[in-house]
Each structure stands twice: as structure tokens, then as C-alpha cells.
Design a protein around this motif. Structure first.
Motif, mmCIF file in Angstrom:
data_model
loop_
_atom_site.group_PDB
_atom_site.id
_atom_site.type_symbol
_atom_site.label_atom_id
_atom_site.label_comp_id
_atom_site.label_asym_id
_atom_site.label_seq_id
_atom_site.Cartn_x
_atom_site.Cartn_y
_atom_site.Cartn_z
ATOM 1 N N ILE A 122 0.879 -1.183 0.000
ATOM 2 C CA ILE A 122 0.000 0.000 0.000
ATOM 3 C C ILE A 122 0.910 1.224 0.000
ATOM 4 O O ILE A 122 1.607 1.496 0.980
ATOM 5 C CB ILE A 122 -0.917 0.031 1.243
ATOM 6 N N ARG A 123 0.923 1.929 -1.087
ATOM 7 C CA ARG A 123 1.915 2.996 -1.227
ATOM 8 C C ARG A 123 1.329 4.331 -0.768
ATOM 9 O O ARG A 123 0.759 5.074 -1.536
ATOM 10 C CB ARG A 123 2.392 3.063 -2.677
ATOM 11 N N MET A 124 1.541 4.628 0.506
ATOM 12 C CA MET A 124 1.027 5.868 1.078
ATOM 13 C C MET A 124 2.054 6.989 0.976
ATOM 14 O O MET A 124 1.816 8.096 1.447
ATOM 15 C CB MET A 124 0.676 5.676 2.556
ATOM 16 N N GLY A 125 3.220 6.690 0.439
ATOM 17 C CA GLY A 125 4.262 7.697 0.391
ATOM 18 C C GLY A 125 4.470 8.221 -1.009
ATOM 19 O O GLY A 125 4.819 9.385 -1.213
ATOM 20 N N SER A 126 4.226 7.387 -1.963
ATOM 21 C CA SER A 126 4.607 7.683 -3.339
ATOM 22 C C SER A 126 3.938 8.930 -3.907
ATOM 23 O O SER A 126 2.770 9.195 -3.644
ATOM 24 C CB SER A 126 4.222 6.496 -4.211
ATOM 25 N N CYS A 127 4.674 9.667 -4.681
ATOM 26 C CA CYS A 127 4.088 10.813 -5.372
ATOM 27 C C CYS A 127 3.801 10.455 -6.822
ATOM 28 O O CYS A 127 3.673 11.320 -7.679
ATOM 29 C CB CYS A 127 5.006 12.019 -5.280
ATOM 30 N N GLU A 128 3.711 9.171 -7.087
ATOM 31 C CA GLU A 128 3.400 8.712 -8.431
ATOM 32 C C GLU A 128 1.889 8.616 -8.581
ATOM 33 O O GLU A 128 1.214 8.081 -7.713
ATOM 34 C CB GLU A 128 4.035 7.328 -8.626
ATOM 35 N N PRO A 129 1.340 9.115 -9.679
ATOM 36 C CA PRO A 129 -0.105 8.968 -9.862
ATOM 37 C C PRO A 129 -0.471 7.497 -10.049
ATOM 38 O O PRO A 129 0.271 6.739 -10.662
ATOM 39 C CB PRO A 129 -0.393 9.781 -11.130
ATOM 40 N N ALA A 130 -1.608 7.100 -9.506
ATOM 41 C CA ALA A 130 -2.109 5.738 -9.704
ATOM 42 C C ALA A 130 -2.389 5.502 -11.181
ATOM 43 O O ALA A 130 -2.606 6.455 -11.934
ATOM 44 C CB ALA A 130 -3.386 5.556 -8.896
ATOM 45 N N SER A 131 -2.413 4.239 -11.601
ATOM 46 C CA SER A 131 -2.663 3.979 -13.028
ATOM 47 C C SER A 131 -3.981 4.575 -13.479
ATOM 48 O O SER A 131 -4.093 5.051 -14.600
ATOM 49 C CB SER A 131 -2.679 2.489 -13.378
ATOM 50 N N ALA A 460 -2.337 4.932 -3.867
ATOM 51 C CA ALA A 460 -3.110 3.791 -3.372
ATOM 52 C C ALA A 460 -4.578 3.921 -3.804
ATOM 53 O O ALA A 460 -5.051 5.021 -4.088
ATOM 54 C CB ALA A 460 -2.998 3.736 -1.853
ATOM 55 N N SER A 461 -5.278 2.809 -3.860
ATOM 56 C CA SER A 461 -6.709 2.850 -4.169
ATOM 57 C C SER A 461 -7.451 3.464 -2.978
ATOM 58 O O SER A 461 -6.904 3.561 -1.878
ATOM 59 C CB SER A 461 -7.227 1.444 -4.412
ATOM 60 N N LEU A 462 -8.696 3.849 -3.174
ATOM 61 C CA LEU A 462 -9.458 4.469 -2.083
ATOM 62 C C LEU A 462 -9.508 3.538 -0.865
ATOM 63 O O LEU A 462 -9.284 3.974 0.271
ATOM 64 C CB LEU A 462 -10.870 4.821 -2.552
ATOM 65 N N ASP A 463 -9.775 2.267 -1.110
ATOM 66 C CA ASP A 463 -9.802 1.312 -0.004
ATOM 67 C C ASP A 463 -8.461 1.248 0.704
ATOM 68 O O ASP A 463 -8.389 1.224 1.926
ATOM 69 C CB ASP A 463 -10.128 -0.096 -0.535
ATOM 70 N N ASP A 464 -7.415 1.203 -0.101
ATOM 71 C CA ASP A 464 -6.079 1.109 0.493
ATOM 72 C C ASP A 464 -5.719 2.378 1.251
ATOM 73 O O ASP A 464 -5.018 2.321 2.260
ATOM 74 C CB ASP A 464 -5.034 0.831 -0.598
ATOM 75 N N ARG A 466 -7.762 4.220 2.933
ATOM 76 C CA ARG A 466 -8.414 4.055 4.247
ATOM 77 C C ARG A 466 -7.660 3.037 5.099
ATOM 78 O O ARG A 466 -7.335 3.292 6.261
ATOM 79 C CB ARG A 466 -9.858 3.591 4.053
ATOM 80 N N GLN A 467 -7.357 1.900 4.489
ATOM 81 C CA GLN A 467 -6.706 0.841 5.260
ATOM 82 C C GLN A 467 -5.303 1.253 5.692
ATOM 83 O O GLN A 467 -4.888 1.007 6.826
ATOM 84 C CB GLN A 467 -6.646 -0.420 4.407
ATOM 85 N N GLY A 468 -4.600 1.869 4.781
ATOM 86 C CA GLY A 468 -3.241 2.307 5.090
ATOM 87 C C GLY A 468 -3.250 3.278 6.269
ATOM 88 O O GLY A 468 -2.428 3.165 7.188
ATOM 89 N N ILE A 469 -4.165 4.213 6.232
ATOM 90 C CA ILE A 469 -4.217 5.198 7.307
ATOM 91 C C ILE A 469 -4.614 4.529 8.624
ATOM 92 O O ILE A 469 -4.084 4.850 9.692
ATOM 93 C CB ILE A 469 -5.165 6.359 6.921
ATOM 94 N N ARG A 470 -5.490 3.541 8.534
ATOM 95 C CA ARG A 470 -5.877 2.821 9.748
ATOM 96 C C ARG A 470 -4.665 2.087 10.340
ATOM 97 O O ARG A 470 -4.358 2.222 11.525
ATOM 98 C CB ARG A 470 -6.993 1.824 9.430
#
Ligand code: PLP
Ligand code: PLP
Lengths: 481, 481
Positions: A122-131, A460-464, A466-470
Motif C-alpha cells: 500500500i503505497r502511502m508515500g509515493s508521489c506517483e499517480p495511480a494507473s 493507493a486505491s481508495l480502499d487502500d 483508508r486501510q493504510g491510514i488505519r
């Protein structure tokens, strides 16, 4: 046997235990410490290195994680690998690896770069746009066009494809910058623009004033060529000009580096009035400016104020832009806009570095601009990124109410999360990694900052998200108690 | 008013009159000499600069050609332009232009780079393949495939696309090199590989041994980072190893740079026995090697001996290759192959330079290899280039019998034409330019060489090759008499 002549480098941003890891690795690759040898106990190592035992434990964990040492149940720790034996090379390159003008990336950045390509992360750091943010269909339609109508790809002229430079000039006009194609240099991403500036224009020993924190702290580019980074305290409106004035001793060859629009990592935007003030101040002081504007197109409600470059009548701003953040990082297209002699100098060094950027990428980018797809895409992108931002903010509200505060970004990709109390960032990083969450600890962007995390909602995807932040909130709470 | 504190730099490869041009330009941009001012007479300038009047005339011609000065019928010469007024910038960047670690290209290389994009030019110097040599249809078929099947292009992992690295490893196997993908780094052309090596592995003050003459003399990369180039006399079989042994004082951090296969600019090929001998010598001396092998695939009768890298059991060779010469320079794809820790170090610096090469280019290159189009194309290419070589040789036989001698290349793009007597290369260059023939004078590849021209048959059409050589022969004869 284990003679340790290591000294901590307190000025170095690398944490002590990683400095120790580096030292031990050197001993191993140089065969001073050989594979199979048993290491002294942790207590003994702590004595030999003159550090806390916890530092040694962290270093041993790192070495074990890299498969270099192994503990056994009898309590001893053995060297099991000299890391780099895959090619069975016997030639001793060590003198060369530690040589060279260019500093290595911080080890943690190297670790991040490696972890980025782990698909389960789950990439919460990356500044790369998601696909989903990359306009793949639009790019494919252009590839299709080029598959019938393109010319053989030779070397480009020094500044890059004229077609692309013309298109960039048209685009720049829409954000208030008047430029002609000879004052534009195409680079392989904005990053290369920064490297060329540091290689070609700055004295070793000159000072780069920059916001504290800043993206630039995560690079070694300027420092490798001998420049000093001098952090200027930054507030909600960006760099504090008064503090800049105090620090600026009018040293010859200094320069300001700023990200006035959707700052990385803080997300701040410098208001128009302050932009004028900064230009005015720099004109007076004879201080040129590098304006890094790669996040400009990613705004949510209203377009940001015009770039510094549009307010610059005396030609002291070098403007750095690109399409990595809002279009496609993989095309590796960026640009530097500035006075012609400067662009000539930079394009000369660009020629000496790589004979120009991929013509294919340049053609695709030019077609994206010319066809209007660039603008159309930005429009879509903004809506999608806003949803991502809102998702991240909602999750922060849910999970970080008690432990942190944060800004609400009006554009760009970042939330600069401030924990209520300092914690060990490296520990958080490692723990998060073991739970498959990749974060950028704040100390990447500000030396010894141990209270911030850069949360990026671009990848990260929207779900990720949320999950990543949790997951992060759990780890932070664990460390805080 | 015209105080001249200029000194000739005799160690600098730039001709005196161009050094003077640079000096005068600096005076003008710094406003010490202002637009509108009248210059002293040529005779007076010759006195002030303490050079021959012919040097001043050459400098004035250059300044006039660049539109900086203008003579009038009254005999005076005026400054009419400060060159760089297009953006109307008033900010004084001069301190910065002359700063930076990186040296500018030799002015003549800059002139060449500019002239390369003049479509009317007969390019007898360029090492760029002509469009007819670039497999445009094959590339288009791959673009078509990617236009339906490609993935969104994000940042790549540090070493570059794994797919491409795997394909390169398969290709390397066919030329005798066993490598795994982790020991391969994708670069933006072979040139960037060289830059990364100089930035990342070499001590400032270390020595680079290289053939004399060599392509490397035309770059400023190694010198910019503080390395010394030490030319080793070269013969028909390449670098003279005995002379290398004499020169090599076993200085720590030195390295050998060699182009053993279809050398640029001499076209020579190092025979197998000598390759073994060189490897053996370097192993003994602990001297690593950079092998630049970009012309390997362009052979006419028989494939060349295997690369040094294939004979290297101890891992001391860094192998640099790419597709610019035999496939497409505009894709900007090259590679460095070497021991893993070295590749790790280089890929880290690559990440810091530009976050990796264009993913699109990498995908196209990988598909070219995977589909077999790469190999098929090389097959065609060899036949076409051989015709070009034969055309050039026939024209030389016709026009240069009396004034020069030359080698017969068995592969690659170059004939190293040796004039029977020295002439002013710069004068030849300028005169040829005025007749729309662009040459690479030999002194680009060997300091103060004034008896060689590098004739390239890769770019001009067959007719133009004949015509270019004819025009050149006229100019040479003119200068010889
Ligand atoms: C502020 C800033 N500038 C420049 C870059 C480099 O972007 P690129 O080289 O992909 O254009 C980045 C991305 O990480 C960034 O955040
Ligand atoms: C010997 C040699 N090495 C490297 C290069 C650079 O080629 P590339 O286009 O792959 O960067 C060239 C081309 O000029 C060359 O002649």
C-alpha cells in the motif's frame, strides 16, 4: 579481530544504526570480516561502537533483513553473506563504490525505491499517480497515430524537439508565462532539470535557500556537487521571506529553490501577494530563483495563483515543470524555462549527459498537447484526485483525531501529518513496511524531523488509502504509548 | 576603455580565436563593453590580446557570424548585439553561466550540435544512422501493438524495466556474456552510462587510460568531474598494452576506457589474442575496464571477436552497450553491465539523475528484442552500411589518392582519414560548413591533431557521400597548396 574505527557522523541525516550498517557492510565486502565469522555479542558491539544497545539491535535487524547476518539459537550471530556475491566476481571494486563525486541516496530512499516495485504494497508515500489517473487510452490513441505517421527517430537538437517546445510555449502562455522555444529545454523529467542546474550553474560551495521542509532534502543532487542547503522556515503561505532576508548574506552564487504551488511535502500554496514580494526581494538582492511547479495542474476548487515566472520581468526565475504528476511519469518529460544563455548552457550539459531525451516520449507528449488531450485530461484528473484527497481526509478524521493534526490541501498530492509527539520515524517506517504499508517519514524532507509523515493520496486505491491510514494510526498509537 | 586581461590557455583544446570570442562575449554580456560601442582596429586588438592578426580576424568572423558585431564601410567594427537579448532579461546571470562543476562542450562541438539540425547539410561527421537505416516499419508495428496492449506508464524500478533487462541478458548471451538482470542497468543511451560511471565510481584526480585518439576526447564528462585523460598510443590492433603498462603507475582509482570493436574514430578492431592479453594485464594490475561496445553489430564480413566482458572471469569489466547506432538513437536506450554492487551504485545515481529512462522507449526496445525484429534488422543493416562504406572508399580513392591515406573499416561507421601534411583543421571545418559539408575534424578526438578527419558514412546519402568527399578534397587541396 574486530577493530572498530568508526565514528558517528552527526551532521549526516542518516540514522546512526544505518551508518553502522554501512560500516559493517564495508568490512564484509572488503573481506576484513569474512563470511562464516561470528560477530561479537550485541553488548560487546555496543561497547565497540560506543552507542546504545538499541542502536546495535536496530543495525543487526537491518543486516538480518538484508540476509547478511543470521542469529542462531545458541545466541551467536554469524556473517552468512557478503551481499553481492551473485556474479561471483572476485575483482575488488570497493575503492570505486565509495568513490565518485555523487553521494548515494539516503539508504532509506534506496529502500523505498526498492519497495516501490513490490506489488502488494500500500503505497502511502509515493508521489506517483495511480494507473487510473494516467490517461492510458489517450496515450494509446497517440501511439496508434504514431504507428502510421511517425518519422524515424534520430538524435534531437540540443534543446529537444521543436514541436514539443512550441507546444509547451503555448501551454505556458495559458498560465501567464511568455516564452519562445529557444528559452525552453526539454529534460527527462523535472528532476533532470534540477540536476542540470546544479551541474551547470551553481558554484560548489554556493547556498541553496529552500523551504524547510522540502522535497529537495530527499535528494542528494545539490549536495553532491558541493552546494549547501539552507532551510528557511516555512508557514502556511510558504517560505518566510523575512527569514530568507536574515539568512541571505548576499553570498555570490546563491539561489532560491521554491515549490510555491502545492508544495511537496506540505501542500501549501504561496499567495499572489507573497509571490510578488518574493520576486521583488530577489530582484533587489540579485538572487535568482528555481521555481519547481510540477503540481500546478492538480487543483481542486480554483486554479492556483500564477507562477513566479509569470511575474518575473527581469529574467531571474528558472522555471521547472513537467508531466509526471498529472499525465505520465513513465514518459520522463519535463522542461526548464529561462533566459536563453542559461538554457543554452543547460542544453549543452544535457547533450553531454545523454544526447537528449527520448524522441518517442517527446513526440507523444507533443501530440498530447497539440491534440488538446492534455487539457481534457487535467480536467478529469482534478475530479478524481479530489475524491482521493477527501477519502484520505475522512480516514485521518476517523483515525488520527487524537494523535495528529494536518493541513487540508487545495491541490497536489500531499498531506503533511504532524503527530502530537515525536516518535522514531525509522521504527515506524520499518513496522509499516512489515505490514505492507510504505510511507515517507517526514525526516526525508527535513533533517531530524521526527514528528511528521508525508501522506500521499495519489497512488493507493481508495480502499487502500483508508486501510493504510488505519494501519498507520495503530502503529503510531503503539509507538506513542 | 578596452582593458584586456586575457591570457591564452594553451592546455585547453579550444582554439585561441574561440577563447578570445568567449572572452569578448563575457565582456559584452557583463556590460563592460556595451552595445553600440566601437571596437579597436584589428591591428590594435592583435596588440591588446598579444596574438597574430589572423587570430583576431578569425575571432571577429565568428562574432560577426553570430550577429554580435558588425563591420561598416567606414572601417570600424561595432558591437550590435549582446547575443542574448531575446527574453529581454536584465538579470545578470553571468556569474552563473561560467560556474558549475560541468565544463561546457568544446565550442566546436556546440557548433556541430547546432549545425546537425540544418537539413541542407551533408553530414560527413555524424555518427547517427541515416533514416533509411532505422527500421521505421518495425518500430511502427511495435507502436501499433502497444497502442492496444500497453500498461499505464509509471516510474520504473531503479535498474529499469525488468522485461527489457531480461531481453538484454538473452541478447548478451549471444555475444558470449552471461549476466543476470540485476547486473544490468538501463541508461538513456550509452553516453549516460559513461556519465554515471564518472559521477559514481571515479575519484576526482583519478586517471582514465584510453586509446589516442578516442571518442572520449570529444566529451567533457570525465574531465568535468576531475578525472585526467591519459592517451595510450593506438595501432591497428587497438591500444598498445606495453605503452599502457609503462604509463600505469598503479595509481589507485584509475580505469581503462576502450572501444575495442570498430573503434570511434579509427575503425580498428582489437584481435582476440590482444583482448585476452589486456584482460590478463588488467587483472594483474587491479585496473578495471570500461568497454564501450556500441558498434558491435555493424560488421560487414565476419562478426568481430567476442567482447572483453565475455573473457572477464573476475568481474573487472564494465560493459557499455546500446541501440543508438544499429537501431534508433532517438529511443535513447543503452545499458551498463557489471558486478551487482557497481550496478546498484550506478542505478542509485541514475535514480537521482532522472528517475529512470523513458518507460515507453524501454517497452519498445524490449519488444524489438523479444519479437526477433532486432536481430532481423541487424542483418539488413549490415548490408546497407557495407554499401555506404564501399561508396565512401571509392570516393576517397577517386579524390584523395594524392593527399591522404586511410584504413579500410571492417565494421562500424568511420574512416580515419590521414592527410599527408598538417593543415588548420578549424579553417577546414569552417570552410566546409560554408559549403554545407559538416565534418568532424580530427582534433575533436585527439588534442592538437591537425592531420586527421573522421569520415563517417552512416548518415549522408550515397550521392552526398560522394559529393561531400569531393568538396572536402577540394578544400584540403586548397589548404595544402
Ligand atoms: C517537487 C517535485 N519536483 C520534481 C519532481 C520530479 O518529477 P519528474 O522528474 O518525474 O518530472 C518531483 C517528483 O517526485 C517533485 O515532487
Ligand atoms: C563510442 C561511442 N560510445 C557511446 C556513444 C553514445 O551513444 P548513445 O546514443 O547510446 O548515447 C557513441 C555515439 O556517439 C559512441 O560513438
Amino acid at each position: 579481530m574486530y577493530k572498530i574505527n568508526w565514528r558517528p557522523d552527526k551532521t549526516h541525516p542518516m540514522p546512526l544504526h544505518l551508518q553502522i550498517v554501512g560500516y559493517i557492510k564495508e568490512k564484509i565486502t572488503s573481506n576484513e570480516w569474512s563470511v562464516g565469522a561470528k560477530l561479537p555479542s550485541q553488548r560487546a558491539l555496543a561497547g565497540l561502537f560506543a552507542v546504545n544497545r538499541s542502536t546495535i539491535i536496530a543495525a543487526m535487524d537491518e543486516l538480518a533483513a538484508e540476509g547478511i547476518i543470521e542469529g542462531n539459537t545458541g545466541g551467536g550471530t554469524k556473517i552468512i553473506n557478503n551481499t553481492w556475491n551473485l556474479m561471483n566476481q572476485t575483482y575488488n571494486w570497493n575503492g570505486y563504490i565509495s568513490s565518485g563525486n555523487h553521494q548515494p541516496n539516503q539508504m532509506i530512499v534506496q529502500q523505498i525505491n526498492e519497495a516501490e516495485s513490490d506489488p502488494g504494497m500500500i503505497r502511502m508515500g509515493s508521489c506517483e499517480p495511480a494507473s487510473e489517473l494516467i490517461p492510458q487510452e489517450k496515450i494509446q490513441s497517440i501511439l496508434k497515430k504514431l504507428s502510421v505517421a511517425s518519422q524515424p527517430l534520430g538524435y534531437e537538437e540540443p534543446r529537444g524537439s521543436l514541436f514539443l517546445r512550441e507546444e509547451i510555449c503555448k501551454y505556458l502562455e495559458t498560465i501567464g508565462i511568455t516564452a519562445n522555444p529557444s528559452s525552453v529545454l526539454i529534460t527527462s523529467g523535472a528532476l533532470q532539470g534540477l540536476q542540470l542546474i546544479s551541474l551547470g550553474l551553481l558554484h560548489p560551495n554556493s547556498t541553496v535557500y529552500l523551504e524547510k521542509p522540502s522535497y529537495l532534502y530527499s535528494l542528494r543532487t545539490f549536495q553532491s556537487f558541493g552546494m549547501q542547503l539552507s532551510g528557511i522556515p516555512s508557514e502556511e503561505t510558504g517560505m518566510n521571506i523575512k527569514k530568507l532576508a536574515e539568512k541571505n548574506k548576499n553570498k555570490k552564487g546563491s539561489i532560491v529553490f521554491t515549490i510555491p504551488t502545492f508544495h511537496n511535502p506540505t501542500g501549501t500554496v504561496m499567495p499572489l501577494e507573497k509571490r510578488k514580494e518574493l520576486i521583488h526581494f530577489c530582484e533587489k538582492e540579485g538572487l535568482p530563483i528555481i521555481e519547481d511547479d510540477v503540481y500546478r495542474e492538480i487543483w481542486f476548487e480554483d486554479p492556483p495563483p500564477p507562477p513566479l515566472k509569470s511575474l518575473d520581468s527581469s529574467g531571474l526565475v528558472l522555471y521547472v515543470g513537467g508531466i509526471s504528476k498529472n499525465l505520465s511519469p513513465g514518459l520522463r518529460i519535463g522542461w526548464v524555462v529561462g533566459p536563453e544563455p542559461i538554457i543554452t548552457r543547460l542544453s549543452d550539459i544535457k547533450m553531454q549527459s545523454d544526447y537528449g531525451s527520448s524522441s518517442l516520449s517527446q513526440n507523444v507528449a507533443a501530440e498530447l498537447f497539440a491534440s488538446g488531450l492534455y487539457e481534457a485530461h487535467n480536467h478529469n484528473l482534478r475530479k478524481k484526485v479530489k475524491i482521493r484527497r477527501d477519502t484520505a481526509l475522512a480516514a485521518l478524521n476517523e483515525y488520527f483525531q487524537k494523535t495528529a493534526t494536518w493541513n487540508i490541501p487545495t491541490g497536489g498530492y500531499f498531506i503533511w501529518l504532524k503527530l502530537n509527539r515525536p516518535i522514531s520515524m525509522y521504527q515506524l517506517f520499518v513496522k509499516a513496511l512489515s505490514r505492507k504499508v510504505l510511507i515517507h517519514p517526514g525526516d526525508l524532507y527535513e533533517y531530524r524531523s521526527n514528528q511528521h509523515i508525508r501522506i500521499s493520496y495519489s497512488n493507493a486505491s481508495l480502499d487502500d488509502i483508508r486501510q493504510g491510514i488505519r494501519i498507520l494510526s495503530e502503529l503510531v498509537e503503539e509507538q506513542l504509548t
